[in-house]
Design an enzyme around this catalytic site. Structure first.
Site, PDB file in Angstrom:
ATOM      1  N   ASN A  72      -5.047 -11.666   1.771  1.00 39.96           N
ATOM      2  CA  ASN A  72      -6.112 -10.660   1.794  1.00 39.96           C
ATOM      3  C   ASN A  72      -7.386 -11.207   2.443  1.00 39.96           C
ATOM      4  O   ASN A  72      -8.096 -10.473   3.136  1.00 39.96           O
ATOM      5  CB  ASN A  72      -6.420 -10.187   0.375  1.00 39.96           C
TER       6      ASN A  72
ATOM      7  N   LYS B 244      -1.040 -14.468  -1.931  1.00 39.39           N
ATOM      8  CA  LYS B 244      -1.479 -13.095  -1.674  1.00 39.39           C
ATOM      9  C   LYS B 244      -2.994 -13.040  -1.488  1.00 39.39           C
ATOM     10  O   LYS B 244      -3.507 -12.284  -0.650  1.00 39.39           O
ATOM     11  CB  LYS B 244      -1.056 -12.196  -2.832  1.00 39.39           C
TER      12      LYS B 244
ATOM     13  N   GLY C 294       0.816  -1.203   0.000  1.00 39.36           N
ATOM     14  CA  GLY C 294       0.000   0.000   0.000  1.00 39.36           C
ATOM     15  C   GLY C 294       0.851   1.254   0.000  1.00 39.36           C
ATOM     16  O   GLY C 294       1.930   1.300  -0.598  1.00 39.36           O
TER      17      GLY C 294
ATOM     18  N   GLU D 218      -6.846 -10.878   6.001  1.00 36.23           N
ATOM     19  CA  GLU D 218      -6.945  -9.442   6.309  1.00 36.23           C
ATOM     20  C   GLU D 218      -8.407  -9.017   6.487  1.00 36.23           C
ATOM     21  O   GLU D 218      -8.736  -8.254   7.398  1.00 36.23           O
ATOM     22  CB  GLU D 218      -6.289  -8.687   5.153  1.00 36.23           C
TER      23      GLU D 218
END
Lengths: 294, 294, 294, 294
Positions: free
Chosen positions: A171, A167, A115, A174
């Site tokens: 996420n 990945k 980010g 997350e």
């Protein structure tokens, strides 16, 4: 020092260019927006690269990535390597790798996390591809990853898609971690017993089981806006959460918390819940419960 | 033919009075609203009853029921029976039964289902209490229950609260059944592939696994308003759903679907989701994702 | 330097005694197990304390804590303070505070986090109570909390129970965070595409959105046992998770992820799922689907 | 009276053949198992049909259905119609319809509900296809559907897949309805307060909000085995539940109850939960909580 072709110079790609340059390498960046680009075309970018030519894509997933790869298939050749560093679905990688392989071009898929903090702290990289292809691009990973640690950089597997799969799951996790804090915060903020909720969250940053970087971020936001009055309860989702749940379903893995987190985002984007209209309709049908009119 | 004291003559209690009278019995009804009541006070009602005096309560759960039982404890005596036919929490029943027992007064708790359809079709009754107390009031159950069936009426247990516990679980099940139809309807209504969603639901009323009375009700509503445009997606909850989940938690019973249904109702009543504010705040923190302002 | 009476010297209480002593204070510890205790009775402990006498409880929640507080009510007096540092339900605190107040004894409730790491790193403390009571015991908080930070220690509110409420929500959040990692790990471990799952988790410790202390712990465990083959999929719950969901229900707060995490623990403790027996029975009823016999 | 080619004569297909014959029509049935078949090959079956030839498939979804349609594409011709009455995924229908259209062959997809009860009570049919194709096969629908009702038979849409989409959502709803009863039953069966759980469920069949055909089936099973002791808590899933949740995700429809029901089935098939291993590992890491060994 090496040279990288970088396609896609938005917020994320632009910062990555800077970080790679800061490491002493050369970046030839292309973007459809000429104000961002170093060159005017993919052709010009490719021409500027030494062999083996290494091209990193930071292009939106789906058709934009696919069409860029198609075009690069005609511009690159034997021994060159394309890295898809965007948020592609892992199932796309197998197809893209197979297409490029017909031209002798290598392929590495890379999930990229970081980010707005990546430029400063480094990007976490999860990549998939053959050992040979990875070896050719390792210098770029080394430039992008966090410094002074072996963490933040992992060769997830040799099958195309391994990096994006890792990945994607990152996420998904997350989503549920954020939902965990969000549910707890809503309860604390609603009930009167705790007087200073931001201070409670701040205190958790040390010595507790729930300390994390996400907690740190939430504390910063709560210190700026105690009840988050200025922020609407509306959350987009970027695809990886959906794919995580779909992959779970394909593999018969129970995933109640991550799916709940995904559905909560869907709900947040509805002005009115169609399902709840049906509930209200049935309640009216059996109990004469008044419904609220639109 | 027998005589019943009935306290609480709202929509539900009023219809029950009619059904019992239709069965040939006498009902002396009391309500705080004099327009609905047959008598002016609990005292007057009790005085009008032959012994053993049988009093049925249809009073809101919690304090109103509690205070009525306290008052009846002073008005009734040895061998009389109070039936709590309202939506009391099962844990209240043990206390109420114990209090009345100190006066020699019996107690039966009764979960009552039927809504606006009960007057015509009969009320489903689930009751708890001693065999002796139940025997004294069976005539009232017989008058209220659906005709021509042994279903719709069950002595759930001899422990006070057994009836309300059974009714509570009934309602918990009801929540998730409604949610099931609602989720399916939302998907069918949103996706274009099915052209006539009300007809699909209507077709399911015969021969399918999902046929039910709730489905019949939903079909009626969809025939009146195909997309439920006139109904807001807003649903109250009456307590039993909450107690069902709490009882599940107390007993370590996993209850994902019923709890999801309860939470969906909570969400439907929020203009904006506080939890989603926190999600948006964190996303802004790590990714620079724009938040929507309030 | 000050003196603390400490009741309950198990794994947690014993380490806390050490940490307070390391800070230079005196601890007079009592435990029903004489091998752990410094004194032989609560009376002896109280006699050894200077005024105002400060007594910290690390006793199991519920009856053991209640009975200890009852006993201390007779041993302590005006101006003394009891701290309940155990895992009491926040609703117990109001009752305990009120009882002690009748004797002029102060009360502070304190949620204590730290586990086996607290001795070394300090304990995170969330406490509730009047400013005056808190001031009398702040020295003990200072000894126990993590060093060199203002985090890890928060006066959550002045209402009794504020500390335990904050700790309860902390634990609810913890449940869903753990569930998040667990669901993601199960998917990664099941699907073949990622070759080295522990390394992927390890890589996440730097630069990612999901980095946290819990992640660090999980990585340690995965490095020791890649597929967690030696650990059964069985998880207890300690009460706080249940209370968090109950508090959410009481306050109409949607809590889908934390409740899913709680239910997953319940399921993990069932050899066979009763609910799934009912599912199998219904499937057999409509489809002739074979059921597995017990 | 008309003639139908029917491919797939298992439990479901075999009963459908009987029901169509009972309606006075001719059925030429083919199955790979010669003991079940009327003819020895698809070719022989097709040869026996008058034009327009109508062929109904009751073949497992996926490759078996695909390969049968490929083969029929070579055997049938202009104006003939294939009905896929199996459990195909709705996205397969568009491809199959497009392939057959290249040969001038019509296609109707039909979701078929009825299980072991269909022979006697009729099958509920949800179909998709052009008005012209549907008109050619309506006589077969009329023979199969429940008698004496307009329910049980619906032309869901003209897009290929409309029928299977409707059936898919039907099954998704079914999953959550079953889960609703199952969760309620588990709670009632576990808590001692209700003495006769099967009688409570039986009583619900009349007058309650939860009355349904699934409830009737569950009552039959509970009457045969009060605590379902003879049935393992193990449930398969047939695909439609998964596709329902996937379609919800694709369309951003929150689907918490149906997904919870799907995940509960996944869990029921795990001897040990990998996710709970990870939970146990983390708990051990921070709290020293003992883990159970495998």
């Amino acid at each position: 020092m090496a040279t990288l072709g970088l396609v896609g110079l938005g917020k994320m790609g632009g910062n990555m260019r800077t970080r790679i340059r800061n490491a002493g390498h050369t970046v030839v960046g292309y973007d459809r927006n000429p104000d961002l680009a170093d060159v005017h075309s993919l052709q010009e970018m490719v021409d500027a690269l030494p062999s083996p030519k290494i091209v990193w894509l930071m292009v939106p997933a789906g058709d934009p990535t696919l069409s860029t790869i198609m075009e690069l298939g005609d511009l690159l050749g034997e021994g060159d390597v394309v890295i898809d560093g965007g948020n592609s679905k892992y199932t796309d990688d197998a197809e893209n790798a197979a297409y490029l392989a017909t031209k002798g071009i290598g392929f590495v898929d890379c999930g990229t996390s970081g980010g707005v903090w990546g430029l400063q702290n480094g990007y976490a990289l999860m990549f998939g591809g053959s050992d040979a292809d990875v070896a050719k691009v390792q210098w770029a990973f080394d430039a992008l990853k966090p410094a002074d640690t072996t963490d933040g950089c992992v060769h997830a597997g040799r099958t195309p898609g391994a990096g994006h799969f890792a990945k994607m799951v990152h996420n998904g996790i997350e989503y549920a971690m954020m939902q965990a804090y969000a549910e707890g915060w809503e309860l604390l903020d609603k009930v009167d017993i705790v007087e200073n909720v931001p201070e409670v969250f701040a205190s958790w940053r040390t010595g507790t089981v729930v300390r994390s970087w996400l907690l740190d971020l939430l504390v910063d936001q709560l210190h700026a806006d105690e009840h988050l009055d200025k922020i609407a309860g509306y959350a987009e989702d970027s695809g990886e959460g959906r794919w995580t749940v779909e992959a779970a379903i394909d593999n018969a893995v129970p995933m109640p918390a991550i799916s709940a987190s995904l559905f909560a985002r869907f709900s947040s984007r509805q002005d009115d819940s169609p399902a709840m209209k049906a509930i209200a309709a049935m309640r009216n049908g059996f109990g004469g419960h008044a419904v609220r009119s639109e």
